[in-house]
Design a protein around this motif. Structure first.
Motif, short mmCIF file in Angstrom:
data_model
loop_
_atom_site.label_atom_id
_atom_site.label_comp_id
_atom_site.label_asym_id
_atom_site.label_seq_id
_atom_site.Cartn_x
_atom_site.Cartn_y
_atom_site.Cartn_z
N TYR A 48 0.84 -1.20 0.00
CA TYR A 48 0.00 0.00 0.00
C TYR A 48 0.88 1.25 0.00
N GLN A 49 1.94 1.21 0.79
CA GLN A 49 2.88 2.34 0.82
C GLN A 49 3.46 2.59 -0.58
N GLU A 50 3.88 1.52 -1.25
CA GLU A 50 4.42 1.66 -2.61
C GLU A 50 3.37 2.22 -3.56
N GLY A 51 2.14 1.74 -3.46
CA GLY A 51 1.06 2.22 -4.33
C GLY A 51 0.77 3.69 -4.12
N VAL A 52 0.74 4.11 -2.85
CA VAL A 52 0.48 5.52 -2.55
C VAL A 52 1.64 6.38 -3.05
N ILE A 53 2.86 5.88 -2.94
CA ILE A 53 4.02 6.63 -3.44
C ILE A 53 3.92 6.81 -4.96
N VAL A 54 3.52 5.76 -5.68
CA VAL A 54 3.34 5.87 -7.13
C VAL A 54 2.30 6.95 -7.43
N PHE A 55 1.17 6.91 -6.73
CA PHE A 55 0.09 7.88 -6.90
C PHE A 55 0.59 9.29 -6.59
N TYR A 56 1.28 9.44 -5.45
CA TYR A 56 1.80 10.73 -4.99
C TYR A 56 2.78 11.32 -6.01
N GLU A 57 3.71 10.50 -6.48
CA GLU A 57 4.72 10.99 -7.42
C GLU A 57 4.10 11.40 -8.75
N LYS A 58 3.10 10.67 -9.21
CA LYS A 58 2.44 11.03 -10.46
C LYS A 58 1.69 12.36 -10.32
N ILE A 59 1.13 12.60 -9.15
CA ILE A 59 0.46 13.89 -8.93
C ILE A 59 1.51 15.00 -8.89
N ARG A 60 2.58 14.78 -8.15
CA ARG A 60 3.60 15.82 -7.97
C ARG A 60 4.31 16.18 -9.29
N ASP A 61 4.49 15.21 -10.19
CA ASP A 61 5.15 15.55 -11.46
C ASP A 61 4.15 15.76 -12.61
N ASN A 62 2.87 15.91 -12.23
CA ASN A 62 1.79 16.21 -13.20
C ASN A 62 1.66 15.18 -14.32
N SER A 63 1.96 13.92 -14.02
CA SER A 63 1.83 12.88 -15.05
C SER A 63 0.62 11.97 -14.80
N LEU A 64 -0.18 12.29 -13.79
CA LEU A 64 -1.33 11.46 -13.48
C LEU A 64 -2.47 11.76 -14.44
N GLU A 65 -2.92 10.72 -15.14
CA GLU A 65 -4.10 10.82 -16.00
C GLU A 65 -5.14 9.89 -15.40
N LEU A 66 -5.97 10.45 -14.53
CA LEU A 66 -6.93 9.65 -13.78
C LEU A 66 -8.24 9.56 -14.54
N SER A 67 -8.60 8.33 -14.94
CA SER A 67 -9.86 8.13 -15.67
C SER A 67 -10.83 7.28 -14.84
N CYS A 68 -10.57 7.22 -13.53
CA CYS A 68 -11.40 6.43 -12.62
C CYS A 68 -11.27 7.06 -11.23
N GLN A 69 -11.92 6.46 -10.26
CA GLN A 69 -11.80 6.95 -8.89
C GLN A 69 -10.42 6.61 -8.33
N ILE A 70 -9.98 7.39 -7.35
CA ILE A 70 -8.69 7.12 -6.70
C ILE A 70 -8.69 5.69 -6.14
N LYS A 71 -9.79 5.28 -5.55
CA LYS A 71 -9.93 3.94 -4.97
C LYS A 71 -9.58 2.87 -6.01
N THR A 72 -10.13 3.02 -7.20
CA THR A 72 -9.91 2.05 -8.26
C THR A 72 -8.47 2.10 -8.74
N TYR A 73 -7.93 3.30 -8.87
CA TYR A 73 -6.54 3.47 -9.30
C TYR A 73 -5.59 2.80 -8.31
N LEU A 74 -5.77 3.09 -7.01
CA LEU A 74 -4.88 2.51 -6.01
C LEU A 74 -5.01 0.98 -5.96
N TYR A 75 -6.23 0.49 -6.08
CA TYR A 75 -6.43 -0.96 -6.11
C TYR A 75 -5.65 -1.57 -7.27
N SER A 76 -5.75 -0.97 -8.44
CA SER A 76 -5.09 -1.49 -9.63
C SER A 76 -3.56 -1.47 -9.47
#
Length: 191
Positions: A53-81
């Motif tokens: 979970y820590q690794e998944g949140v870090i991936v999510f966090y880093e994508k937000i911070r470097d503006n590379s996150l293209e979210l086409s679903c809920q955060i819940k679904t993204y983190l699960y995936s």
């Protein structure tokens, strides 16, 4: 007024952009149980669930911070995936996953994975509504058997049936009613 999931997701993303620690704390509180359940159900430990979970949140966090996150679903679904992919990769590395995974071939594309998870969530929601409409004693009988995993003997005694065959017959009838309610609402691929 209650915020929509979309508004809550936007608030979390904005919070991360502003370095608001409450946004990350919110993610941990809200979604860790889902990931923990997945990992514990798939040969993992509580510590491994925390790591993934820590690794998944870090991936999510880093994508937000470097503006590379293209979210086409809920955060819940993204983190699960993301966490699901990380866990399957770790299982493959440990030799606990029977199929050999390589970096590209055997993994489902994120879009398919998230769509599949969203469809499953929708089905669970519809099933919950159908169970709510079912009425007593069917709802309690099915919950006792399928959710609380009580034996037919315990259910026979609890509901006062003459024997376990009668209880099984009643469970079957209740299950048929539940299926009818579910399929009256459920339309595959329609949101």
């Amino acid at each position: 007024m209650k915020k929509s999931l979309y508004e809550m997701d936007e608030a979390v993303i904005e919070g991360i952009r502003r370095d608001d620690e409450r946004a990350l704390a919110y993610l941990y509180k809200l979604y860790f149980p889902m990931i923990s359940h997945f990992i514990l159900s798939n040969s993992g430990t509580e510590d491994e669930a925390k790591d993934i979970y820590q690794e998944g949140v870090i991936v999510f966090y880093e994508k937000i911070r470097d503006n590379s996150l293209e979210l086409s679903c809920q955060i819940k679904t993204y983190l699960y995936s993301v966490c699901r992919r990380l866990w399957l990769k770790r299982l493959a590395e440990k030799g606990r996953y029977t199929t050999k995974l390589d970096e590209t071939g055997d993994l489902v594309p994120v879009e398919e994975d998230t769509q599949q998870h969203e469809e499953q969530e929708r089905q669970f929601g519809i099933m919950g509504e159908a169970l709510g409409q079912l009425g007593e004693p069917c709802r309690s009988l099915l919950e006792d058997y399928y959710i609380h995993t009580q034996s037919m003997q315990v259910i026979t005694e609890k509901f006062g049936y003459t024997n376990s065959d009668t209880a099984k017959n009643q469970k079957y009838k209740c299950l048929q009613r539940l299926k009818k309610l579910f399929f009256a609402t459920y339309k595959p691929g329609v949101e």
